[in-house]
Design a protein around this motif. Structure first.
Motif, PDB file in Angstrom:
ATOM      1  N   ALA A 157       1.390  -6.016  -1.817  1.00  0.00           N
ATOM      2  CA  ALA A 157       1.680  -4.710  -2.419  1.00  0.00           C
ATOM      3  C   ALA A 157       3.067  -4.653  -3.065  1.00  0.00           C
ATOM      4  N   ARG A 164       6.148  -5.004  -5.504  1.00  0.00           N
ATOM      5  CA  ARG A 164       6.286  -5.046  -6.954  1.00  0.00           C
ATOM      6  C   ARG A 164       7.766  -5.225  -7.301  1.00  0.00           C
ATOM      7  N   TYR A 188       0.423   0.439  -9.585  1.00  0.00           N
ATOM      8  CA  TYR A 188      -0.919  -0.032  -9.253  1.00  0.00           C
ATOM      9  C   TYR A 188      -1.926   0.553 -10.251  1.00  0.00           C
ATOM     10  N   GLU A 243      -6.735  -0.901  -6.389  1.00  0.00           N
ATOM     11  CA  GLU A 243      -5.392  -0.962  -5.790  1.00  0.00           C
ATOM     12  C   GLU A 243      -4.913   0.422  -5.387  1.00  0.00           C
ATOM     13  N   GLN A 244      -5.181   1.405  -6.221  1.00  0.00           N
ATOM     14  CA  GLN A 244      -4.781   2.778  -5.897  1.00  0.00           C
ATOM     15  C   GLN A 244      -5.477   3.264  -4.630  1.00  0.00           C
ATOM     16  N   ARG A 282      -3.892   1.594  -1.544  1.00  0.00           N
ATOM     17  CA  ARG A 282      -2.570   2.126  -1.191  1.00  0.00           C
ATOM     18  C   ARG A 282      -2.687   3.509  -0.553  1.00  0.00           C
TER      19      ARG A 282
END
Length: 438
Positions: A229, A231, A272, A277-278, A281
């Motif tokens: 996760a 970045r 994301y 991915e959203q 998270r």
């Protein structure tokens, strides 16, 4: 009758959660309903509870999206450099860890928002406390009290309420209280030193080696998921977004709820962009969101019944009626002293808009100014933030994963000490007088 019922309800609630006979969530729902039935308020009970839930709904929305926003920022690794910097300074020394926690929280608290402060402070320090084997209660204690002291700022809740209730300038309340706040901060730093020395005596200075890289994980994912996760290339965009959000919070550009919703939307899309991915998270932070918002809405039932039945008003009036005539020349001191229990057992709104105007009007008859009484009224704020009626408290204990009763038992004596320092500082530095004759 209402006074007895109100105090009995609050004391029963506190007893049940401190002795762990009920969770805060269940006690907030069932205890007030039981006492409302005992008082014969069953006919309008539903509307009272609904009104209380509606009043706290904006807070619930704000906490939901603020947890999600800062959770996303933690996932991306925004705060990792800060933690690595802290690790280089503290070097596994529990004393330095607690002192660093306190100093950073005091600085972060300048925005006047306890929820934001808790999320940043707990996210930055919780992994370090866990790695060193330190008591997390020490962390929640100093963070809670630091936020209470700094909450006296003009843009903080209590000072703004006191200014509105007494129709005075918030800055005129705040500026003479700065030396008293300084004394309270020194007291808190001494508290942090005692807690840190106790932890150092128990654990010693620990060599962290290379086992901890200063990475935070507010969600429930494992190490691999947390690493995936991250970045790191988005550090500067995320820092600019977070800085812009904090500036907007301080300047009041938009309501807090709207700001966090918008910032969360931008943060998710920025870091994301893929739908899967959203979802991952958001799901990773769902348990933290539910733990806080469920209690917030349950607290709406508690406060709705407390206000709707008239218990709060009756409790206040009953206590004011027993003020002896001899207390008149000591009204500023009296206001400061009662602000500690009053703001613990009831909301800031109830105290500042319901009780403070009555006390101030009485004090004027003894030669006090409304500004002096307003300054005295903020003395109880370090203790107030430990109240079960403060929504952000549930965020703090949920993020730190400690029991509310354990946190209150540990922190209450230290919070009272900081309030006492505010009281002594207010008198010593002339914010309000100890005694004033006619």
């Amino acid at each position: 009758m209402l006074t007895i019922l109100g105090f009995s309800m609050v004391c029963s609630f506190m007893y049940l959660i401190m002795t762990k006979r009920m969770t805060a969530l269940i006690a907030l729902i069932l205890v007030p309903i039981l006492f409302a039935f005992l008082g014969g308020f069953w006919s309008d009970l539903g509307q009272m509870m609904l009104d209380g839930i509606k009043n706290l709904a904006p807070t619930g929305v704000m906490l939901t999206f603020s947890i999600l926003y800062f959770g996303i920022m933690i996932d991306t690794g925004l705060f990792d450099p800060l933690v690595r910097f802290i690790l280089r300074i503290v070097k596994g020394d529990p004393l330095k860890v607690v002192m660093g926690t306190t100093i950073l929280t005091l600085l972060v608290s300048l925005d006047g928002d306890s929820s934001t402060t808790y999320m940043i402070a707990i996210a930055a320090f919780l992994p370090l406390y866990q790695k060193l084997g330190m008591s997390v209660l020490g962390l929640t204690c100093v963070v809670n009290i630091a936020s209470g002291i700094m909450n006296i700022s003009p843009w903080g809740g209590p000072t703004a309420r006191a200014a509105a209730a007494l129709q005075v300038d918030a800055q005129a309340i705040f500026l003479p209280m700065i030396p008293a706040m300084g004394l309270a901060i020194v007291t808190l730093l001494m508290t942090a030193m005692l807690i840190g020395l106790r932890e150092r005596s128990r654990l010693g200075v620990i060599d962290l080696g290379d086992h901890h890289h200063g990475e935070l994980a507010l969600g429930n994912g494992d190490a691999e998921a947390c690493a995936a996760a991250r970045r790191p290339k988005m550090f500067w965009p995320n820092l600019l977004l977070t800085t812009g959000l904090l500036v907007c919070l301080v300047t009041g550009l938009m309501p807090l709820q709207v700001l966090f919703m918008v910032a969360f939307g931008i943060a998710v899309m920025l870091n994301y962009p893929r739908l899967q991915e959203q979802k991952e998270r958001i799901a990773s932070h769902a348990s933290n969101v539910l733990a806080v918002t469920a209690v917030i809405f349950a607290a709406g039932i508690f406060t709705g019944i407390l206000s709707g039945t008239g218990m709060v008003e009756s409790m206040a009036n009953s206590l004011l009626r027993v003020i002896p005539e001899s207390f008149g020349p000591y009204m500023a001191l009296f206001t400061a002293v009662i602000s500690v229990p009053f703001t613990f057992f009831m909301s800031n709104d109830a105290f500042y808009f319901g009780i403070l105007p009555v006390v101030a009007q009485t004090a004027v008859n003894y030669g006090f100014t409304t500004l002096e009484i307003a300054r005295a009224s903020v003395v109880g704020q370090p203790v107030h933030l430990l109240s079960p009626l403060v929504p952000s408290l549930y965020l703090l204990v949920a993020l730190a994963k400690v029991e509310l009763g354990d946190h209150q038992r540990f922190a209450l004596k230290w919070a009272c000490l900081s309030s006492f320092a505010l009281l002594v500082g207010g008198i010593l530095f002339g914010a309000f007088p100890l005694y004033r004759g006619l």
